[in-house]
Design a protein around this motif. Sequence first.
Motif, PDB file in Angstrom:
ATOM      1  N   SER A   1       0.866  -1.170   0.000  1.00 55.97           N
ATOM      2  CA  SER A   1       0.000   0.000   0.000  1.00 55.97           C
ATOM      3  C   SER A   1       0.905   1.223   0.000  1.00 55.97           C
ATOM      4  CB  SER A   1      -0.886   0.017   1.247  1.00 55.97           C
ATOM      5  OG  SER A   1      -0.098   0.253   2.399  1.00 55.97           O
ATOM      6  N   GLN A   2       0.347   2.345  -0.335  1.00 55.07           N
ATOM      7  CA  GLN A   2       1.094   3.603  -0.289  1.00 55.07           C
ATOM      8  C   GLN A   2       1.524   3.903   1.146  1.00 55.07           C
ATOM      9  OE1 GLN A   2      -0.912   6.809  -2.198  1.00 55.07           O
ATOM     10  NE2 GLN A   2       0.543   8.349  -1.533  1.00 55.07           N
ATOM     11  N   ASP A   3       0.678   3.597   2.115  1.00 52.51           N
ATOM     12  CA  ASP A   3       0.978   3.882   3.519  1.00 52.51           C
ATOM     13  C   ASP A   3       2.164   3.083   4.043  1.00 52.51           C
ATOM     14  OD1 ASP A   3      -1.167   5.618   3.536  1.00 52.51           O
ATOM     15  OD2 ASP A   3      -2.531   4.189   4.492  1.00 52.51           O
ATOM     16  N   ALA A   4       2.381   1.886   3.525  1.00 54.80           N
ATOM     17  CA  ALA A   4       3.473   1.035   4.008  1.00 54.80           C
ATOM     18  C   ALA A   4       4.814   1.353   3.349  1.00 54.80           C
ATOM     19  CB  ALA A   4       3.129  -0.433   3.778  1.00 54.80           C
ATOM     20  N   LEU A   5       4.812   2.131   2.272  1.00 55.23           N
ATOM     21  CA  LEU A   5       6.055   2.397   1.529  1.00 55.23           C
ATOM     22  C   LEU A   5       7.192   2.980   2.372  1.00 55.23           C
ATOM     23  CD1 LEU A   5       4.990   3.636  -2.000  1.00 55.23           C
ATOM     24  CD2 LEU A   5       6.179   1.532  -1.395  1.00 55.23           C
ATOM     25  N   PRO A   6       6.952   4.018   3.182  1.00 52.75           N
ATOM     26  CA  PRO A   6       8.078   4.556   3.968  1.00 52.75           C
ATOM     27  C   PRO A   6       8.736   3.497   4.854  1.00 52.75           C
ATOM     28  CG  PRO A   6       6.222   6.072   4.033  1.00 52.75           C
ATOM     29  CD  PRO A   6       5.733   4.809   3.366  1.00 52.75           C
ATOM     30  N   TRP A   7       7.930   2.639   5.469  1.00 49.04           N
ATOM     31  CA  TRP A   7       8.458   1.573   6.319  1.00 49.04           C
ATOM     32  C   TRP A   7       9.275   0.570   5.498  1.00 49.04           C
ATOM     33  CZ3 TRP A   7       7.081  -3.764   6.879  1.00 49.04           C
ATOM     34  CH2 TRP A   7       7.564  -4.367   8.040  1.00 49.04           C
ATOM     35  N   LEU A   8       8.776   0.216   4.316  1.00 49.71           N
ATOM     36  CA  LEU A   8       9.492  -0.727   3.458  1.00 49.71           C
ATOM     37  C   LEU A   8      10.807  -0.135   2.964  1.00 49.71           C
ATOM     38  CD1 LEU A   8       6.430  -2.054   1.458  1.00 49.71           C
ATOM     39  CD2 LEU A   8       7.786  -3.322   3.126  1.00 49.71           C
ATOM     40  N   ILE A   9      10.789   1.117   2.551  1.00 49.91           N
ATOM     41  CA  ILE A   9      12.007   1.775   2.072  1.00 49.91           C
ATOM     42  C   ILE A   9      13.023   1.891   3.208  1.00 49.91           C
ATOM     43  CG2 ILE A   9      12.938   3.969   1.220  1.00 49.91           C
ATOM     44  CD1 ILE A   9      10.252   4.244  -0.369  1.00 49.91           C
ATOM     45  N   LYS A  10      12.571   2.305   4.377  1.00 54.80           N
ATOM     46  CA  LYS A  10      13.461   2.440   5.543  1.00 54.80           C
ATOM     47  C   LYS A  10      14.134   1.111   5.872  1.00 54.80           C
ATOM     48  CE  LYS A  10      12.860   2.630  10.302  1.00 54.80           C
ATOM     49  NZ  LYS A  10      11.874   2.569  11.312  1.00 54.80           N
ATOM     50  N   ASN A  11      13.412   0.010   5.707  1.00 56.44           N
ATOM     51  CA  ASN A  11      13.950  -1.312   6.027  1.00 56.44           C
ATOM     52  C   ASN A  11      14.552  -2.016   4.814  1.00 56.44           C
ATOM     53  OD1 ASN A  11      13.400  -1.747   8.954  1.00 56.44           O
ATOM     54  ND2 ASN A  11      11.363  -1.150   8.267  1.00 56.44           N
ATOM     55  N   GLN A  12      14.734  -1.269   3.725  1.00 53.68           N
ATOM     56  CA  GLN A  12      15.392  -1.750   2.504  1.00 53.68           C
ATOM     57  C   GLN A  12      14.737  -2.997   1.932  1.00 53.68           C
ATOM     58  OE1 GLN A  12      19.538  -2.050   3.585  1.00 53.68           O
ATOM     59  NE2 GLN A  12      19.788   0.159   3.631  1.00 53.68           N
ATOM     60  N   ILE A  13      13.413  -2.966   1.888  1.00 55.16           N
ATOM     61  CA  ILE A  13      12.657  -4.079   1.321  1.00 55.16           C
ATOM     62  C   ILE A  13      12.234  -3.704  -0.089  1.00 55.16           C
ATOM     63  CG2 ILE A  13      10.551  -5.461   1.532  1.00 55.16           C
ATOM     64  CD1 ILE A  13      10.820  -5.064   4.611  1.00 55.16           C
ATOM     65  N   LYS A  14      12.581  -4.542  -1.058  1.00 55.99           N
ATOM     66  CA  LYS A  14      12.256  -4.309  -2.467  1.00 55.99           C
ATOM     67  C   LYS A  14      10.762  -4.510  -2.688  1.00 55.99           C
ATOM     68  CE  LYS A  14      12.777  -4.324  -7.085  1.00 55.99           C
ATOM     69  NZ  LYS A  14      11.529  -3.769  -7.548  1.00 55.99           N
ATOM     70  N   VAL A  15      10.137  -3.547  -3.352  1.00 56.97           N
ATOM     71  CA  VAL A  15       8.718  -3.587  -3.653  1.00 56.97           C
ATOM     72  C   VAL A  15       8.540  -3.908  -5.138  1.00 56.97           C
ATOM     73  CG1 VAL A  15       6.601  -2.215  -3.706  1.00 56.97           C
ATOM     74  CG2 VAL A  15       8.236  -1.909  -1.844  1.00 56.97           C
ATOM     75  N   ASP A  16       7.626  -4.813  -5.454  1.00 57.88           N
ATOM     76  CA  ASP A  16       7.352  -5.179  -6.842  1.00 57.88           C
ATOM     77  C   ASP A  16       6.112  -4.493  -7.389  1.00 57.88           C
ATOM     78  OD1 ASP A  16       9.464  -7.270  -7.176  1.00 57.88           O
ATOM     79  OD2 ASP A  16       8.364  -8.146  -5.493  1.00 57.88           O
TER      80      ASP A  16
ATOM     81  N   GLN B   1       8.302   8.329  -8.577  1.00 59.79           N
ATOM     82  CA  GLN B   1       9.513   9.080  -8.219  1.00 59.79           C
ATOM     83  C   GLN B   1      10.115   8.552  -6.921  1.00 59.79           C
ATOM     84  OE1 GLN B   1       7.981  13.075  -8.221  1.00 59.79           O
ATOM     85  NE2 GLN B   1       8.339  13.344 -10.425  1.00 59.79           N
ATOM     86  N   LEU B   2       9.285   8.228  -5.954  1.00 59.43           N
ATOM     87  CA  LEU B   2       9.757   7.711  -4.676  1.00 59.43           C
ATOM     88  C   LEU B   2      10.498   6.375  -4.846  1.00 59.43           C
ATOM     89  CD1 LEU B   2       9.655   8.137  -1.556  1.00 59.43           C
ATOM     90  CD2 LEU B   2       7.545   6.812  -1.572  1.00 59.43           C
ATOM     91  N   LEU B   3      10.030   5.558  -5.787  1.00 55.90           N
ATOM     92  CA  LEU B   3      10.610   4.219  -5.985  1.00 55.90           C
ATOM     93  C   LEU B   3      11.488   4.128  -7.237  1.00 55.90           C
ATOM     94  CD1 LEU B   3       7.542   2.032  -5.003  1.00 55.90           C
ATOM     95  CD2 LEU B   3       9.601   2.484  -3.662  1.00 55.90           C
ATOM     96  N   GLU B   4      11.915   5.249  -7.741  1.00 52.63           N
ATOM     97  CA  GLU B   4      12.728   5.254  -8.964  1.00 52.63           C
ATOM     98  C   GLU B   4      13.969   4.375  -8.826  1.00 52.63           C
ATOM     99  OE1 GLU B   4      13.812   8.608 -12.256  1.00 52.63           O
ATOM    100  OE2 GLU B   4      13.629   9.221 -10.177  1.00 52.63           O
ATOM    101  N   PHE B   5      14.563   4.349  -7.637  1.00 49.75           N
ATOM    102  CA  PHE B   5      15.764   3.545  -7.395  1.00 49.75           C
ATOM    103  C   PHE B   5      15.464   2.046  -7.336  1.00 49.75           C
ATOM    104  CE2 PHE B   5      13.883   4.093  -3.290  1.00 49.75           C
ATOM    105  CZ  PHE B   5      14.219   2.968  -2.561  1.00 49.75           C
ATOM    106  N   GLN B   6      14.199   1.655  -7.256  1.00 50.80           N
ATOM    107  CA  GLN B   6      13.822   0.242  -7.147  1.00 50.80           C
ATOM    108  C   GLN B   6      13.252  -0.319  -8.453  1.00 50.80           C
ATOM    109  OE1 GLN B   6      11.311  -1.115  -4.022  1.00 50.80           O
ATOM    110  NE2 GLN B   6      12.659  -0.425  -2.394  1.00 50.80           N
ATOM    111  N   GLN B   7      13.279   0.437  -9.527  1.00 50.60           N
ATOM    112  CA  GLN B   7      12.651  -0.024 -10.768  1.00 50.60           C
ATOM    113  C   GLN B   7      13.233  -1.361 -11.208  1.00 50.60           C
ATOM    114  OE1 GLN B   7       9.963   1.305 -12.107  1.00 50.60           O
ATOM    115  NE2 GLN B   7       9.976   2.862 -10.516  1.00 50.60           N
ATOM    116  N   PRO B   8      12.430  -2.251 -11.776  1.00 53.76           N
ATOM    117  CA  PRO B   8      11.048  -2.030 -12.188  1.00 53.76           C
ATOM    118  C   PRO B   8      10.055  -2.250 -11.044  1.00 53.76           C
ATOM    119  CG  PRO B   8      11.717  -4.211 -12.876  1.00 53.76           C
ATOM    120  CD  PRO B   8      12.917  -3.559 -12.206  1.00 53.76           C
TER     121      PRO B   8
END
Length: 197
Positions: free
Chosen positions: A40-55, A69-76
């Motif tokens: 979810s959008q709400d969980a993104l900061p927590w996932l990014i902080k804990n270096q979890i890759k989002v698909d 833009q927030l997940l540009e470093f995790q593409q695709p």
Amino acid sequence: MSSHHIVRDDQEPALIINEAIDNLEHVQQLLEWSPTVISSQDALPWLIKNQIKVDVVICKNEDQKNIFQLLEFQQPVKILGFEALESSIISEAISFLGYSKYPAAHIIGPISKDSMMTITNYTSLNLNWSDGDNMWSLFKSGRFSKWLKEKHELQLAGSSLQIKGDFEKVDDQKIITASAGIIEITSPEVFWIGERL
């Protein structure tokens, strides 16, 4: 499953993260098999902080550009936008996984027992749900049977539950085993069992 098994893509349960939970170690264990991670959008900061890759991210249409833009470093990253979303992304995530032919999903985040029962009405997926305190498992077969140690607590969500074994009933939604042994729970309908993490 031991580490010598070969796992094909999309065979392991997908991981749906609706909200952050305090038990990061539990989430890290679920990530060991590299599941598809839906957020979810709400969980993104927590996932990014804990270096979890989002698909996959599920969000409102108007937020897609910011999330990209927030997940540009995790593409695709696949971003699924919706005109309107309820307070939870769960129904959209389960629909996406069903359409994508995933067999199962593990959901992370708080939930009410009413919401759990509602979800079971429209999915063919095998589901587990971690709310931070308990791991809930969906039993579509109408049968749970497991050897448990003494004083093991089970949370219950369902109707017409028949329970066999040596246990103390705390209330309609909780039992505690009185001695070590097999507990069997059956019902003509689907039900959920929660066990402490």
